[in-house]
Design a protein around this motif. Sequence first.
Motif, PDB file in Angstrom:
ATOM      1  N   THR A   1      19.588  31.758  94.293  1.00  0.00           N
ATOM      2  CA  THR A   1      18.553  32.284  95.181  1.00  0.00           C
ATOM      3  C   THR A   1      18.163  33.698  94.778  1.00  0.00           C
ATOM      4  O   THR A   1      16.982  34.057  94.761  1.00  0.00           O
ATOM      5  CB  THR A   1      19.051  32.274  96.638  1.00  0.00           C
ATOM      6  OG1 THR A   1      19.433  30.948  96.987  1.00  0.00           O
ATOM      7  CG2 THR A   1      17.965  32.745  97.591  1.00  0.00           C
TER       8      THR A   1
ATOM      9  N   LEU B   1      17.494  33.175 103.147  1.00  0.00           N
ATOM     10  CA  LEU B   1      18.542  32.467 102.425  1.00  0.00           C
ATOM     11  C   LEU B   1      19.614  33.423 101.919  1.00  0.00           C
ATOM     12  O   LEU B   1      20.805  33.132 101.987  1.00  0.00           O
ATOM     13  CB  LEU B   1      17.933  31.720 101.232  1.00  0.00           C
ATOM     14  CG  LEU B   1      17.491  30.290 101.484  1.00  0.00           C
ATOM     15  CD1 LEU B   1      16.778  29.747 100.264  1.00  0.00           C
ATOM     16  CD2 LEU B   1      18.684  29.428 101.819  1.00  0.00           C
TER      17      LEU B   1
ATOM     18  N   GLU C   1      13.794  25.803 101.598  1.00  0.00           N
ATOM     19  CA  GLU C   1      13.513  27.186 101.989  1.00  0.00           C
ATOM     20  C   GLU C   1      13.126  28.022 100.773  1.00  0.00           C
ATOM     21  O   GLU C   1      12.240  28.884 100.855  1.00  0.00           O
ATOM     22  CB  GLU C   1      14.733  27.780 102.695  1.00  0.00           C
ATOM     23  CG  GLU C   1      14.944  27.210 104.091  1.00  0.00           C
ATOM     24  CD  GLU C   1      16.197  27.733 104.767  1.00  0.00           C
ATOM     25  OE1 GLU C   1      16.231  27.748 106.006  1.00  0.00           O
ATOM     26  OE2 GLU C   1      17.145  28.126 104.054  1.00  0.00           O
TER      27      GLU C   1
ATOM     28  N   GLU D   1      22.249  21.506 101.323  1.00  0.00           N
ATOM     29  CA  GLU D   1      21.709  21.808  99.997  1.00  0.00           C
ATOM     30  C   GLU D   1      20.202  21.567  99.952  1.00  0.00           C
ATOM     31  O   GLU D   1      19.455  22.346  99.349  1.00  0.00           O
ATOM     32  CB  GLU D   1      22.429  20.966  98.945  1.00  0.00           C
ATOM     33  CG  GLU D   1      23.877  21.396  98.738  1.00  0.00           C
ATOM     34  CD  GLU D   1      24.606  20.543  97.720  1.00  0.00           C
ATOM     35  OE1 GLU D   1      23.982  19.596  97.185  1.00  0.00           O
ATOM     36  OE2 GLU D   1      25.786  20.823  97.457  1.00  0.00           O
TER      37      GLU D   1
ATOM     38  N   ARG E   1      24.981  29.047  94.943  1.00  0.00           N
ATOM     39  CA  ARG E   1      23.666  28.927  95.586  1.00  0.00           C
ATOM     40  C   ARG E   1      23.073  30.308  95.850  1.00  0.00           C
ATOM     41  O   ARG E   1      21.866  30.527  95.709  1.00  0.00           O
ATOM     42  CB  ARG E   1      23.797  28.138  96.884  1.00  0.00           C
ATOM     43  CG  ARG E   1      24.040  26.655  96.665  1.00  0.00           C
ATOM     44  CD  ARG E   1      24.498  25.965  97.928  1.00  0.00           C
ATOM     45  NE  ARG E   1      23.526  26.077  98.994  1.00  0.00           N
ATOM     46  CZ  ARG E   1      23.823  25.927 100.283  1.00  0.00           C
ATOM     47  NH1 ARG E   1      25.069  25.684 100.654  1.00  0.00           N
ATOM     48  NH2 ARG E   1      22.888  26.022 101.199  1.00  0.00           N
TER      49      ARG E   1
ATOM     50  N   THR F   1      18.415  24.419 101.651  1.00  0.00           N
ATOM     51  CA  THR F   1      18.335  25.583 100.773  1.00  0.00           C
ATOM     52  C   THR F   1      17.184  25.436  99.784  1.00  0.00           C
ATOM     53  O   THR F   1      16.390  26.362  99.579  1.00  0.00           O
ATOM     54  CB  THR F   1      19.662  25.757 100.004  1.00  0.00           C
ATOM     55  OG1 THR F   1      20.708  26.012 100.939  1.00  0.00           O
ATOM     56  CG2 THR F   1      19.576  26.915  99.022  1.00  0.00           C
ATOM     57  N   GLU F   2      17.085  24.265  99.183  1.00  0.00           N
ATOM     58  CA  GLU F   2      16.019  24.024  98.206  1.00  0.00           C
ATOM     59  C   GLU F   2      14.642  24.151  98.852  1.00  0.00           C
ATOM     60  O   GLU F   2      13.729  24.769  98.285  1.00  0.00           O
ATOM     61  CB  GLU F   2      16.191  22.627  97.610  1.00  0.00           C
ATOM     62  CG  GLU F   2      15.109  22.251  96.601  1.00  0.00           C
ATOM     63  CD  GLU F   2      15.258  20.830  96.101  1.00  0.00           C
ATOM     64  OE1 GLU F   2      14.276  20.304  95.540  1.00  0.00           O
ATOM     65  OE2 GLU F   2      16.336  20.235  96.285  1.00  0.00           O
TER      66      GLU F   2
ATOM     67  N   GLU G   1      21.887  34.355 104.760  1.00  0.00           N
ATOM     68  CA  GLU G   1      22.750  33.246 105.176  1.00  0.00           C
ATOM     69  C   GLU G   1      23.830  32.952 104.145  1.00  0.00           C
ATOM     70  O   GLU G   1      25.008  32.796 104.479  1.00  0.00           O
ATOM     71  CB  GLU G   1      21.899  31.992 105.402  1.00  0.00           C
ATOM     72  CG  GLU G   1      22.710  30.761 105.776  1.00  0.00           C
ATOM     73  CD  GLU G   1      21.843  29.515 105.903  1.00  0.00           C
ATOM     74  OE1 GLU G   1      22.407  28.409 105.826  1.00  0.00           O
ATOM     75  OE2 GLU G   1      20.619  29.649 106.066  1.00  0.00           O
ATOM     76  N   LEU G   2      23.435  32.879 102.868  1.00  0.00           N
ATOM     77  CA  LEU G   2      24.395  32.524 101.825  1.00  0.00           C
ATOM     78  C   LEU G   2      25.383  33.652 101.555  1.00  0.00           C
ATOM     79  O   LEU G   2      26.533  33.399 101.188  1.00  0.00           O
ATOM     80  CB  LEU G   2      23.655  32.130 100.547  1.00  0.00           C
ATOM     81  CG  LEU G   2      22.845  30.837 100.647  1.00  0.00           C
ATOM     82  CD1 LEU G   2      22.026  30.615  99.380  1.00  0.00           C
ATOM     83  CD2 LEU G   2      23.759  29.646 100.897  1.00  0.00           C
TER      84      LEU G   2
END
Length: 212
Positions: A198, A174, A165, A159, A194, A162-163, A177-178
């Motif tokens: 994003t 992102l 990036e 997590e 997430r 993610t933040e 990937e997500l």
Amino acid sequence: MLGSVGVVFGPRRHLVISYRQRAALAHLVVEADKVVPTDSLIHSIWGETPPPTARGQVRACVSELRRSLNDLGVRTELIATERDGYRLRADQCSIDARMFEREVAEAMRFAHQEALDQALHRIASALEHWKVPAYPGVESAIVRAHAAKLERTLLNALEARTEWEMKLGLHQELVDELTEQAEQQPWHDNPRLRLLATLRRAGTRPETPRRT
């Protein structure tokens, strides 16, 4: 001990097959550099119903582990005999779970200093140590508690990554990937939420995976 319980020495790897050895080694790793009483190892291996010969079997188990280490070429005594117990000498080996936790902590320190590039580099290094599940097949309460702690650390690390990036504007990486995570885990809200966050920050509105 991330992934199968075993020992790596140079190019050689020894996977611990015996349940007794796995349980004993995992417990020693969790409490590395601490003396683990024989009674604690007995409980880790047999729970509440140990056999009458449990203490002798623990001694034999440790001897077998030492012999396996010697066969790998390890000449240093990694498992020291202490008064009424044993101690894994962490100064004589590298423990992947500890390296993982240490590098995640270092990444968090970099992030606190706003050094996000360095934080991401450290998180990537930490994730190279991660293999799932942690301590597989070992049911000892102390080992399972440590495995759960490692998994929480992993989720926090993912997590945080993610933040960071997102702060660095790496939105497309992102999203890719997500999206993959959300497609692989359609029943799990976290990757999907997430991903949506994003996408909002990136200002895009592509189709997002739906749960079935």
